[in-house]
Design a protein around this motif. Sequence first.
Motif, PDB file in Angstrom:
ATOM      1  N   ARG A  98      40.401  42.298  64.246  1.00 20.67           N
ATOM      2  CA  ARG A  98      41.546  42.831  64.994  1.00 20.67           C
ATOM      3  C   ARG A  98      41.382  44.326  65.239  1.00 20.67           C
ATOM      4  O   ARG A  98      41.681  44.827  66.334  1.00 20.67           O
ATOM      5  CB  ARG A  98      42.842  42.550  64.230  1.00 20.67           C
ATOM      6  N   GLU A  99      40.913  45.046  64.220  1.00 17.51           N
ATOM      7  CA  GLU A  99      40.707  46.488  64.375  1.00 17.51           C
ATOM      8  C   GLU A  99      39.657  46.777  65.442  1.00 17.51           C
ATOM      9  O   GLU A  99      39.798  47.709  66.241  1.00 17.51           O
ATOM     10  CB  GLU A  99      40.262  47.099  63.043  1.00 17.51           C
ATOM     11  N   ARG A 100      38.605  45.984  65.443  1.00 19.86           N
ATOM     12  CA  ARG A 100      37.527  46.191  66.411  1.00 19.86           C
ATOM     13  C   ARG A 100      38.049  46.022  67.835  1.00 19.86           C
ATOM     14  O   ARG A 100      37.731  46.804  68.732  1.00 19.86           O
ATOM     15  CB  ARG A 100      36.398  45.199  66.133  1.00 19.86           C
ATOM     16  N   LYS A 101      38.869  45.000  68.026  1.00 20.15           N
ATOM     17  CA  LYS A 101      39.406  44.750  69.367  1.00 20.15           C
ATOM     18  C   LYS A 101      40.436  45.801  69.755  1.00 20.15           C
ATOM     19  O   LYS A 101      40.623  46.097  70.934  1.00 20.15           O
ATOM     20  CB  LYS A 101      40.019  43.357  69.422  1.00 20.15           C
ATOM     21  N   GLY A 102      41.100  46.386  68.726  1.00 18.35           N
ATOM     22  CA  GLY A 102      42.117  47.387  69.017  1.00 18.35           C
ATOM     23  C   GLY A 102      41.586  48.802  69.052  1.00 18.35           C
ATOM     24  O   GLY A 102      42.326  49.741  69.352  1.00 18.35           O
ATOM     25  N   GLY A 103      40.317  48.961  68.710  1.00 17.57           N
ATOM     26  CA  GLY A 103      39.709  50.283  68.760  1.00 17.57           C
ATOM     27  C   GLY A 103      39.958  51.138  67.535  1.00 17.57           C
ATOM     28  O   GLY A 103      39.569  52.301  67.501  1.00 17.57           O
ATOM     29  N   GLY A 104      40.598  50.574  66.496  1.00 17.48           N
ATOM     30  CA  GLY A 104      40.856  51.339  65.275  1.00 17.48           C
ATOM     31  C   GLY A 104      39.870  50.985  64.189  1.00 17.48           C
ATOM     32  O   GLY A 104      38.834  50.381  64.431  1.00 17.48           O
ATOM     33  N   GLY A 105      40.214  51.360  62.971  1.00 21.52           N
ATOM     34  CA  GLY A 105      39.337  51.026  61.846  1.00 21.52           C
ATOM     35  C   GLY A 105      39.589  51.923  60.660  1.00 21.52           C
ATOM     36  O   GLY A 105      39.933  53.089  60.816  1.00 21.52           O
ATOM     37  N   ARG A 106      39.435  51.370  59.474  1.00 22.75           N
ATOM     38  CA  ARG A 106      39.606  52.139  58.248  1.00 22.75           C
ATOM     39  C   ARG A 106      38.279  52.198  57.513  1.00 22.75           C
ATOM     40  O   ARG A 106      37.323  51.505  57.852  1.00 22.75           O
ATOM     41  CB  ARG A 106      40.670  51.483  57.362  1.00 22.75           C
ATOM     42  N   VAL A 107      38.228  53.018  56.500  1.00 17.07           N
ATOM     43  CA  VAL A 107      37.010  53.151  55.703  1.00 17.07           C
ATOM     44  C   VAL A 107      36.831  51.887  54.856  1.00 17.07           C
ATOM     45  O   VAL A 107      37.782  51.440  54.202  1.00 17.07           O
ATOM     46  CB  VAL A 107      37.099  54.387  54.785  1.00 17.07           C
ATOM     47  N   PRO A 108      35.646  51.277  54.855  1.00 16.51           N
ATOM     48  CA  PRO A 108      35.427  50.075  54.037  1.00 16.51           C
ATOM     49  C   PRO A 108      35.687  50.352  52.562  1.00 16.51           C
ATOM     50  O   PRO A 108      35.380  51.433  52.053  1.00 16.51           O
ATOM     51  CB  PRO A 108      33.951  49.750  54.283  1.00 16.51           C
ATOM     52  N   ALA A 109      36.256  49.370  51.889  1.00 13.82           N
ATOM     53  CA  ALA A 109      36.558  49.519  50.463  1.00 13.82           C
ATOM     54  C   ALA A 109      36.428  48.165  49.782  1.00 13.82           C
ATOM     55  O   ALA A 109      36.695  47.130  50.392  1.00 13.82           O
ATOM     56  CB  ALA A 109      37.967  50.071  50.267  1.00 13.82           C
ATOM     57  N   PRO A 110      36.027  48.163  48.517  1.00 12.57           N
ATOM     58  CA  PRO A 110      35.907  46.886  47.798  1.00 12.57           C
ATOM     59  C   PRO A 110      37.257  46.364  47.332  1.00 12.57           C
ATOM     60  O   PRO A 110      38.181  47.131  47.060  1.00 12.57           O
ATOM     61  CB  PRO A 110      35.022  47.247  46.601  1.00 12.57           C
ATOM     62  N   VAL A 111      37.364  45.049  47.252  1.00 17.50           N
ATOM     63  CA  VAL A 111      38.509  44.379  46.645  1.00 17.50           C
ATOM     64  C   VAL A 111      38.001  43.748  45.353  1.00 17.50           C
ATOM     65  O   VAL A 111      37.009  43.014  45.367  1.00 17.50           O
ATOM     66  CB  VAL A 111      39.091  43.297  47.578  1.00 17.50           C
ATOM     67  N   LEU A 112      38.652  44.043  44.237  1.00 17.90           N
ATOM     68  CA  LEU A 112      38.196  43.553  42.940  1.00 17.90           C
ATOM     69  C   LEU A 112      39.130  42.463  42.437  1.00 17.90           C
ATOM     70  O   LEU A 112      40.328  42.691  42.262  1.00 17.90           O
ATOM     71  CB  LEU A 112      38.145  44.703  41.930  1.00 17.90           C
ATOM     72  N   LEU A 113      38.578  41.268  42.209  1.00 17.95           N
ATOM     73  CA  LEU A 113      39.369  40.154  41.700  1.00 17.95           C
ATOM     74  C   LEU A 113      39.380  40.173  40.174  1.00 17.95           C
ATOM     75  O   LEU A 113      38.328  40.327  39.543  1.00 17.95           O
ATOM     76  CB  LEU A 113      38.797  38.825  42.180  1.00 17.95           C
ATOM     77  N   PRO A 114      40.544  40.001  39.568  1.00 19.86           N
ATOM     78  CA  PRO A 114      40.623  40.017  38.101  1.00 19.86           C
ATOM     79  C   PRO A 114      40.052  38.740  37.494  1.00 19.86           C
ATOM     80  O   PRO A 114      39.917  37.712  38.164  1.00 19.86           O
ATOM     81  CB  PRO A 114      42.127  40.128  37.843  1.00 19.86           C
ATOM     82  N   THR A 115      39.719  38.821  36.230  1.00 18.01           N
ATOM     83  CA  THR A 115      39.235  37.660  35.484  1.00 18.01           C
ATOM     84  C   THR A 115      40.180  37.384  34.317  1.00 18.01           C
ATOM     85  O   THR A 115      40.998  38.219  33.941  1.00 18.01           O
ATOM     86  CB  THR A 115      37.820  37.906  34.923  1.00 18.01           C
ATOM     87  N   GLY A 116      40.048  36.202  33.752  1.00 21.75           N
ATOM     88  CA  GLY A 116      40.802  35.834  32.560  1.00 21.75           C
ATOM     89  C   GLY A 116      39.898  35.062  31.619  1.00 21.75           C
ATOM     90  O   GLY A 116      38.739  34.781  31.935  1.00 21.75           O
ATOM     91  N   LEU A 117      40.419  34.718  30.454  1.00 21.27           N
ATOM     92  CA  LEU A 117      39.667  33.938  29.477  1.00 21.27           C
ATOM     93  C   LEU A 117      40.375  32.614  29.232  1.00 21.27           C
ATOM     94  O   LEU A 117      41.601  32.565  29.144  1.00 21.27           O
ATOM     95  CB  LEU A 117      39.537  34.696  28.151  1.00 21.27           C
ATOM     96  N   VAL A 118      39.591  31.554  29.136  1.00 21.71           N
ATOM     97  CA  VAL A 118      40.133  30.245  28.796  1.00 21.71           C
ATOM     98  C   VAL A 118      39.381  29.726  27.576  1.00 21.71           C
ATOM     99  O   VAL A 118      38.173  29.958  27.437  1.00 21.71           O
ATOM    100  CB  VAL A 118      40.013  29.261  29.980  1.00 21.71           C
ATOM    101  N   GLU A 119      40.103  29.062  26.694  1.00 22.37           N
ATOM    102  CA  GLU A 119      39.506  28.533  25.461  1.00 22.37           C
ATOM    103  C   GLU A 119      39.499  27.007  25.510  1.00 22.37           C
ATOM    104  O   GLU A 119      40.513  26.383  25.821  1.00 22.37           O
ATOM    105  CB  GLU A 119      40.313  28.993  24.242  1.00 22.37           C
ATOM    106  N   TYR A 120      38.359  26.422  25.191  1.00 22.12           N
ATOM    107  CA  TYR A 120      38.249  24.972  25.085  1.00 22.12           C
ATOM    108  C   TYR A 120      37.861  24.604  23.653  1.00 22.12           C
ATOM    109  O   TYR A 120      37.168  25.356  22.965  1.00 22.12           O
ATOM    110  CB  TYR A 120      37.179  24.434  26.038  1.00 22.12           C
ATOM    111  N   GLY A 121      38.307  23.445  23.218  1.00 24.22           N
ATOM    112  CA  GLY A 121      37.888  22.914  21.926  1.00 24.22           C
ATOM    113  C   GLY A 121      38.465  23.613  20.724  1.00 24.22           C
ATOM    114  O   GLY A 121      37.920  23.508  19.623  1.00 24.22           O
ATOM    115  N   ARG A 122      39.577  24.336  20.912  1.00 19.74           N
ATOM    116  CA  ARG A 122      40.199  25.023  19.771  1.00 19.74           C
ATOM    117  C   ARG A 122      41.590  24.449  19.515  1.00 19.74           C
ATOM    118  O   ARG A 122      42.281  24.067  20.399  1.00 19.74           O
ATOM    119  CB  ARG A 122      40.302  26.529  20.043  1.00 19.74           C
TER     120      ARG A 122
END
Length: 221
Positions: free
Chosen positions: A197-221
């Motif tokens: 959409r930005e490309r078609k509109g002629g705009g644009g922002r600085v690229p930035a990473p998106v970081l997905l969180p992690t969690g812990l799961v326990e099996y067999g306890r």
Amino acid sequence: MADLVARRVDGIIAVPAGSDQRHLAAAAAEGVPVVLASRPPEGFDADCVLVDDFGGARAATARLLARGHRRVGFLGSPPAVYTGTERLRGYHAALADAGLPTRAGLVRQGQTEPAEAERAAAELLALPEPPTALFCSNNRNTIGAFRALRATGADTALAGFDDFELADALGLPLTLVTYDSDELGCAAGRLLMERIRERKGGGGRVPAPVLLPTGLVEYGR
């Protein structure tokens, strides 16, 4: 990649297998929006969606340390793989947090298949002072480590990165790092649509990473 650019695609989502991303950089240079998933861009600017590989590995290793383990082994993918490198960093950070030294003799890298991981785990378990726990940087290494534990009968704690099917049926205590794999793809898709959409509109922002969180799961306890 050149064929995709020639076909005038609106955008590209890629999961690079290695560090050579010149083909992706060439596409971006042609003005095609590029979004990377699970890997950061190398040598060019682009949006990316990353899993918190470092934080997840640090948390899983810390969980093993909190249970009293002081000799924790590491099984991981080849050093050139970004996710494996970040997870090794997290493992080292958890040891440092606990005031423990890094023992190179307890680290095995380069395993890409369960059979290779099984052999590497068996080597660690056969040491004069074997680890009392293992952290594995992906599910293939976790499966291989499980096979080695089953074959040797070792009472060794096991933790790994990535949940996998039937992990709850292995019949031993298991700690796994989890994340929302669906959101990984969805976030990459949203970023790409925004860029288009930005490309078609002629705009644009600085690229930035998106970081997905992690969690812990326990099996067999």
